[in-house]
Enzyme design. Structure first.
Site, PDB file in Angstrom:
ATOM      1  N   LYS A  61      -3.621   1.765   8.238  1.00 45.17           N
ATOM      2  CA  LYS A  61      -3.684   0.590   7.368  1.00 45.17           C
ATOM      3  C   LYS A  61      -2.351  -0.134   7.341  1.00 45.17           C
ATOM      4  O   LYS A  61      -1.297   0.497   7.315  1.00 45.17           O
ATOM      5  CB  LYS A  61      -4.055   1.007   5.941  1.00 45.17           C
ATOM      6  CG  LYS A  61      -5.462   1.577   5.821  1.00 45.17           C
ATOM      7  CD  LYS A  61      -5.835   1.851   4.368  1.00 45.17           C
ATOM      8  CE  LYS A  61      -7.268   2.379   4.295  1.00 45.17           C
ATOM      9  NZ  LYS A  61      -7.684   2.605   2.893  1.00 45.17           N
ATOM     10  N   HIS A  76     -17.485   2.215  -3.029  1.00 49.75           N
ATOM     11  CA  HIS A  76     -16.351   1.477  -3.596  1.00 49.75           C
ATOM     12  C   HIS A  76     -16.624   1.324  -5.083  1.00 49.75           C
ATOM     13  O   HIS A  76     -17.534   0.598  -5.478  1.00 49.75           O
ATOM     14  CB  HIS A  76     -16.232   0.108  -2.919  1.00 49.75           C
ATOM     15  CG  HIS A  76     -15.238  -0.811  -3.583  1.00 49.75           C
ATOM     16  ND1 HIS A  76     -14.215  -1.414  -2.915  1.00 49.75           N
ATOM     17  CD2 HIS A  76     -15.121  -1.213  -4.866  1.00 49.75           C
ATOM     18  CE1 HIS A  76     -13.507  -2.144  -3.761  1.00 49.75           C
ATOM     19  NE2 HIS A  76     -14.041  -2.049  -4.955  1.00 49.75           N
ATOM     20  N   GLU A 106      -9.023   0.154  -7.789  1.00 50.24           N
ATOM     21  CA  GLU A 106     -10.091   0.434  -6.825  1.00 50.24           C
ATOM     22  C   GLU A 106     -10.001   1.872  -6.336  1.00 50.24           C
ATOM     23  O   GLU A 106      -8.915   2.337  -5.975  1.00 50.24           O
ATOM     24  CB  GLU A 106      -9.963  -0.466  -5.593  1.00 50.24           C
ATOM     25  CG  GLU A 106     -10.205  -1.921  -5.846  1.00 50.24           C
ATOM     26  CD  GLU A 106     -10.242  -2.719  -4.535  1.00 50.24           C
ATOM     27  OE1 GLU A 106     -10.442  -3.927  -4.627  1.00 50.24           O
ATOM     28  OE2 GLU A 106     -10.049  -2.137  -3.434  1.00 50.24           O
ATOM     29  N   ARG A 129      -5.228  -8.932 -11.093  1.00 50.95           N
ATOM     30  CA  ARG A 129      -5.790 -10.221 -11.525  1.00 50.95           C
ATOM     31  C   ARG A 129      -7.136  -9.959 -12.182  1.00 50.95           C
ATOM     32  O   ARG A 129      -7.632  -8.829 -12.160  1.00 50.95           O
ATOM     33  CB  ARG A 129      -6.021 -11.102 -10.291  1.00 50.95           C
ATOM     34  CG  ARG A 129      -6.919 -10.397  -9.285  1.00 50.95           C
ATOM     35  CD  ARG A 129      -7.491 -11.294  -8.221  1.00 50.95           C
ATOM     36  NE  ARG A 129      -8.573 -10.617  -7.531  1.00 50.95           N
ATOM     37  CZ  ARG A 129      -8.442  -9.817  -6.486  1.00 50.95           C
ATOM     38  NH1 ARG A 129      -7.252  -9.575  -5.967  1.00 50.95           N
ATOM     39  NH2 ARG A 129      -9.494  -9.248  -5.945  1.00 50.95           N
ATOM     40  N   HIS A 144     -16.278  -6.497   4.463  1.00 50.80           N
ATOM     41  CA  HIS A 144     -15.299  -6.453   3.378  1.00 50.80           C
ATOM     42  C   HIS A 144     -15.453  -7.584   2.378  1.00 50.80           C
ATOM     43  O   HIS A 144     -14.568  -7.831   1.569  1.00 50.80           O
ATOM     44  CB  HIS A 144     -13.865  -6.391   3.928  1.00 50.80           C
ATOM     45  CG  HIS A 144     -13.670  -5.224   4.860  1.00 50.80           C
ATOM     46  ND1 HIS A 144     -13.855  -3.925   4.447  1.00 50.80           N
ATOM     47  CD2 HIS A 144     -13.369  -5.167   6.169  1.00 50.80           C
ATOM     48  CE1 HIS A 144     -13.649  -3.125   5.481  1.00 50.80           C
ATOM     49  NE2 HIS A 144     -13.368  -3.839   6.531  1.00 50.80           N
ATOM     50  N   LYS A 186       0.842  -1.202   0.000  1.00 48.36           N
ATOM     51  CA  LYS A 186       0.000   0.000   0.000  1.00 48.36           C
ATOM     52  C   LYS A 186       0.876   1.252   0.000  1.00 48.36           C
ATOM     53  O   LYS A 186       0.577   2.228  -0.669  1.00 48.36           O
ATOM     54  CB  LYS A 186      -0.887   0.023   1.245  1.00 48.36           C
ATOM     55  CG  LYS A 186      -2.145  -0.792   1.128  1.00 48.36           C
ATOM     56  CD  LYS A 186      -3.166  -0.219   2.105  1.00 48.36           C
ATOM     57  CE  LYS A 186      -4.476  -0.961   2.139  1.00 48.36           C
ATOM     58  NZ  LYS A 186      -4.781  -1.867   1.094  1.00 48.36           N
ATOM     59  N   GLY A 204      -8.176  -5.623   1.354  1.00 53.36           N
ATOM     60  CA  GLY A 204      -9.523  -6.108   1.621  1.00 53.36           C
ATOM     61  C   GLY A 204      -9.952  -5.887   3.058  1.00 53.36           C
ATOM     62  O   GLY A 204     -10.724  -6.667   3.610  1.00 53.36           O
ATOM     63  N   GLY A 205      -9.450  -4.791   3.671  1.00 52.51           N
ATOM     64  CA  GLY A 205      -9.936  -4.437   5.002  1.00 52.51           C
ATOM     65  C   GLY A 205      -9.175  -5.093   6.142  1.00 52.51           C
ATOM     66  O   GLY A 205      -9.377  -4.761   7.310  1.00 52.51           O
TER      67      GLY A 205
HETATM   68  C1  MV4 Z   1     -10.918   3.446   3.659  1.00 47.38           C
HETATM   69  C2  MV4 Z   1     -12.192   3.871   4.081  1.00 47.38           C
HETATM   70  C3  MV4 Z   1     -12.325   5.181   4.439  1.00 47.38           C
HETATM   71  N1  MV4 Z   1     -11.258   6.019   4.363  1.00 47.38           N
HETATM   72  N2  MV4 Z   1      -9.900   4.310   3.600  1.00 47.38           N
HETATM   73  C4  MV4 Z   1     -11.931  -1.188   3.360  1.00 47.38           C
HETATM   74  C5  MV4 Z   1     -11.329  -2.231   2.493  1.00 47.38           C
HETATM   75  C6  MV4 Z   1     -10.065  -1.669   1.999  1.00 47.38           C
HETATM   76  N3  MV4 Z   1      -9.834  -2.080   0.644  1.00 47.38           N
HETATM   77  C7  MV4 Z   1     -10.214  -0.199   2.147  1.00 47.38           C
HETATM   78  N4  MV4 Z   1     -11.346   0.040   2.977  1.00 47.38           N
HETATM   79  C8  MV4 Z   1     -11.688   1.295   3.348  1.00 47.38           C
HETATM   80  N5  MV4 Z   1     -10.683   2.192   3.293  1.00 47.38           N
HETATM   81  C9  MV4 Z   1     -10.077   5.558   3.950  1.00 47.38           C
HETATM   82  N6  MV4 Z   1      -9.046   6.404   3.896  1.00 47.38           N
HETATM   83  C10 MV4 Z   1     -13.227   2.957   4.142  1.00 47.38           C
HETATM   84  C11 MV4 Z   1     -12.987   1.652   3.773  1.00 47.38           C
HETATM   85  C12 MV4 Z   1     -14.097   0.757   3.870  1.00 47.38           C
HETATM   86  C13 MV4 Z   1     -14.621   0.158   2.734  1.00 47.38           C
HETATM   87  C14 MV4 Z   1     -14.070   0.341   1.475  1.00 47.38           C
HETATM   88  C15 MV4 Z   1     -14.577  -0.265   0.374  1.00 47.38           C
HETATM   89  C16 MV4 Z   1     -15.685  -1.085   0.519  1.00 47.38           C
HETATM   90  C17 MV4 Z   1     -16.243  -1.324   1.742  1.00 47.38           C
HETATM   91  C18 MV4 Z   1     -15.723  -0.701   2.866  1.00 47.38           C
HETATM   92  C19 MV4 Z   1     -16.302  -0.916   4.104  1.00 47.38           C
HETATM   93  C20 MV4 Z   1     -15.779  -0.322   5.199  1.00 47.38           C
HETATM   94  C21 MV4 Z   1     -14.671   0.521   5.089  1.00 47.38           C
END
Ligand code: MV4
Length: 656
Positions: free
Chosen positions: A158, A208, A275, A292, A235, A116, A164-165
């Site tokens: 993070k 998302h 994404e 992928r 997630h 990341k 994927g969370g």
């Molecule tokens: C975030 C966010 C809010 N702000 N980053 C969750 C999975 C991972 N791929 C990134 N995620 C998130 N990152 C910032 N700076 C909120 C999420 C997030 C989320 C993102 C995509 C789809 C579902 C989600 C559910 C909860 C939190």
């Protein structure tokens, strides 16, 4: 020219890849674990090689065994599918070293996107918008704490190696920061063997939205629209659609350009997904790039009319992309849901066991990507996804209607699924308005009836009674004889009900306490019951499995077990000495052996399920006749574990 493709995966994605590869004239090689010897993907390929036991670490993640299979069969290219080795830079390199084409991007792109921290720096440098934050190298706790003061709250911690969370924490105020950094570090170290962290400003209730990109070896890169995957649970994506109801043509072009920039910046090749988080004001931020083909690629295929696996193979051959950006058109709307063997009314517990019947409903605009068929077994070794159900329509509501119908009319017997949960989401008014964000399921869907155990209704019991009453009269012609009164004792949804059924073979009345329900049977044959219910003719599908009867109608599934002719439990509630597993799980201890005397309530074996230990106890006094399981076994619910011969002496003693 490439000629022979090995598919290093299983289930629906292996089947999906084999289908296109065959259509393009490639020879196909499946790899399979011992548990998948008769699986659909194994049978569909021209050749198949066993690569090890059921455990994924020993088979589908066993790079050496997979490369051996490729060498042995003369495969010249490997498609990794998704999951397993698909984003493993080491595997991509190992393929190259073995002279085999890896259908995917170069190892350098996989590696970069696996971090990341480094991917964010690279994207920022290329001009792709990222969430403001801190991505310093080798940052200690003090540096993170200092950086947090500049970013402000709420913020996200993070794990750089996460995805994927996983390894992600939301922090609301400075007083919670230091502790959360410590926890995030140890979690990340534990999960990924790396404790590097980054910080980001938290985007509130984001959507998302991801962009499908493709790049070739000749410096071309294009985007194929977006997918909205905002409806997620812990997630895990639940619904995916294209186009996004939230994306305007301007936003699509801006995000598409950013995604193409991202691909070019890392010398990408093949299929990739960029994404983004999108906030309520339509600001978008790069989140990560998946290197992928994704689970949800079919919605993109349905609105572009392109076969993305064909594109992948073509790019892997070294050909230029089949289309230029201007030639890519989006048409209509597609929605995909992931149909799982899981119980939403019970914390989404994965379900395993035999899938007696799986018959997708046919219809215009419907596509099913599946790796299972009727008679297959869903085992605890792999993800219990049964199928991706995808509907296309001229517009979003047409796609929604078709998808709901597909979910309701697909015949599934043997396993509890999430289909009712899925159809309720698609029918939901917030979702229908295109207003679902990543907070949707938690905020406005947690009280939905599909998440609560449902009591079997009198109407459902009456339908069951129609089939049961018919079964006992065999193939006899309907008679005009006076109605007979038959008591039926049924087990349904964990409770036992005593139904009084009155039937002359055509008209049936079922009574339960003060409730009653009348049905007229129009026909019963081959698993299809037609009834007239309050003047409306309707269909109900059924399937018999021993004493169990599974039914499906009006978008719901239910089961009853006929206990009418079963001997009653003995005195003091003792059972029959046949002790089954109470749920799917692993046997972690066996405490008795044949010949041993046991008392009712004594623990015989210990079952581990859902991370908890469950004692399995004797249901009578007696002597252990047989132990049918061993420590370490994986067992299924209702599988017989121990047989106890009832101690007649103690039984008569109890009766005194
Ligand atoms: C975030 C966010 C809010 N702000 N980053 C969750 C999975 C991972 N791929 C990134 N995620 C998130 N990152 C910032 N700076 C909120 C999420 C997030 C989320 C993102 C995509 C789809 C579902 C989600 C559910 C909860 C939190």
């Amino acid at each position: 020219m490439l000629k022979k493709l090995l598919i290093a995966n299983r289930g629906e994605i292996a089947v999906r890849v084999i289908r296109t590869a065959k259509a393009l004239g490639y020879r196909t090689v499946a790899v399979y674990s011992e548990a998948d010897a008769n699986a659909m993907h194994t049978e569909l390929a021209d050749e198949a090689v066993c690569i090890g036991p059921a455990q994924v670490a020993a088979s589908y993640l066993n790079a050496d065994a997979i490369l051996d299979a490729a060498r042995k069969t003369g495969a010249d290219c490997i498609h990794p599918g998704y999951g397993f080795l698909s984003e493993n830079a080491g595997f991509s390199n190992a393929c190259k070293a073995a002279g085999i084409v890896f259908v995917g991007p170069p190892a350098s792109a996989i590696e970069l996107m696996g971090s990341k921290r480094r991917s964010k720096i690279a994207m920022q440098k290329a001009g792709v918008p990222v969430v403001p934050g801190y991505e310093g190298d080798n940052a200690g706790d003090d540096e993170l704490i200092a950086a947090a003061a500049d970013i402000g709250y709420p913020l996200m911690i993070k794990a750089s190696a996460g995805g994927g969370g996983r390894g992600m924490r939301l922090v609301h105020q400075e007083s919670e920061l230091a502790d959360n950094i410590k926890r995030a570090r140890s979690e990340s170290k534990q999960a990924f063997g790396d404790d590097e962290l980054i910080l980001e400003k938290a985007v509130i209730e984001p959507r998302h939205i991801e962009i499908q990109v493709f790049a070739d070896r000749h410096g071309n890169a294009v985007y194929l629209g977006e997918r909205d995957c905002s409806v997620q649970r812990r997630h895990q994506k639940v619904v995916e659609e294209a186009p996004s109801p939230f994306v305007t043509p301007e936003l699509r072009a801006a995000m598409g350009d950013a995604a193409v920039t991202a691909a070019l910046a890392c010398n990408y090749e093949g299929a990739g997904t960029v994404e983004f988080l999108v906030d309520k004001d339509r600001n978008f931020y790069f989140l990560e790039m998946n290197t992928r083909l994704q689970v949800e690629h079919p919605v993109t295929e349905l609105i572009t009319g392109q076969d993305l696996v064909a594109w992948q193979l073509s790019v892997a051959e070294g050909l230029p992309l089949p289309l230029a950006q201007n030639d890519i058109e989006l048409n209509g709307h597609a929605i995909e849901v992931r149909l799982y063997a899981e119980d939403p009314a019970n914390g989404f517990t994965p379900q395993t066991g035999p899938l007696h019947v799986f018959q997708p409903a046919e219809g215009e605009g419907l596509r099913y990507d599946t790796g299972v068929r009727s008679g297959d077994e869903v085992t605890p070794h792999y993800d219990p996804m049964l199928a991706k159900v995808i509907a296309w329509g001229e517009n979003r509501d047409e796609a929604r209607r078709r998808l709901i119908r597909a979910l309701e009319d697909t015949t599934i017997f043997g396993l509890t699924t999430n289909r009712y949960f899925l159809s309720r989401i698609i029918a939901d008014s917030t979702f229908g308005a295109g207003e679902a964000t990543t907070a949707f399921l938690q905020q406005s869907f947690s009280a939905d009836p599909s998440l609560q155990p449902a009591k079997t209704q009198i109407r459902q019991l009456a339908l069951a009674a129609c089939v049961l009453a018919h079964g006992t009269s065999g193939q006899e012609a309907w008679s005009n004889a006076p109605a007979t009164h038959t008591p039926m004792k049924l087990e349904t949804g964990g409770e036992t009900v005593e139904l009084l059924v009155q039937s002359n073979g055509q008209n049936l009345s079922a009574r339960l306490g003060h409730e009653h329900y009348e049905l007229t049977i129009a026909s019963i044959q081959n698993g299809l019951l037609c009834v007239v219910d309050k003047g409306i003719r309707q269909r109900c599908h059924y399937h018999r499995d021993g004493d169990s009867l599974h039914l499906q109608a009006f978008g719901k599934s239910w089961s009853v077990t006929d206990l009418t002719h079963q001997p009653a439990a003995g005195a003091n509630g003792e059972g029959n000495g046949r002790i089954p597993a109470s749920m799917d799980g692993a046997i972690i201890d066996v405490l008795v052996e044949p010949g041993q005397t046991v008392r009712q309530g004594e623990t015989l074996v210990i079952l581990e399920a859902m991370k908890m230990e469950h004692p399995v106890k004797a249901d009578c006094d007696g002597v252990v006749a047989q132990v049918l399981t061993r420590k370490g076994d994986q067992v299924r619910r209702n599988q017989l574990l121990v047989e106890v011969t009832i101690d007649e002496a103690s039984e008569s003693e109890n009766k005194k």
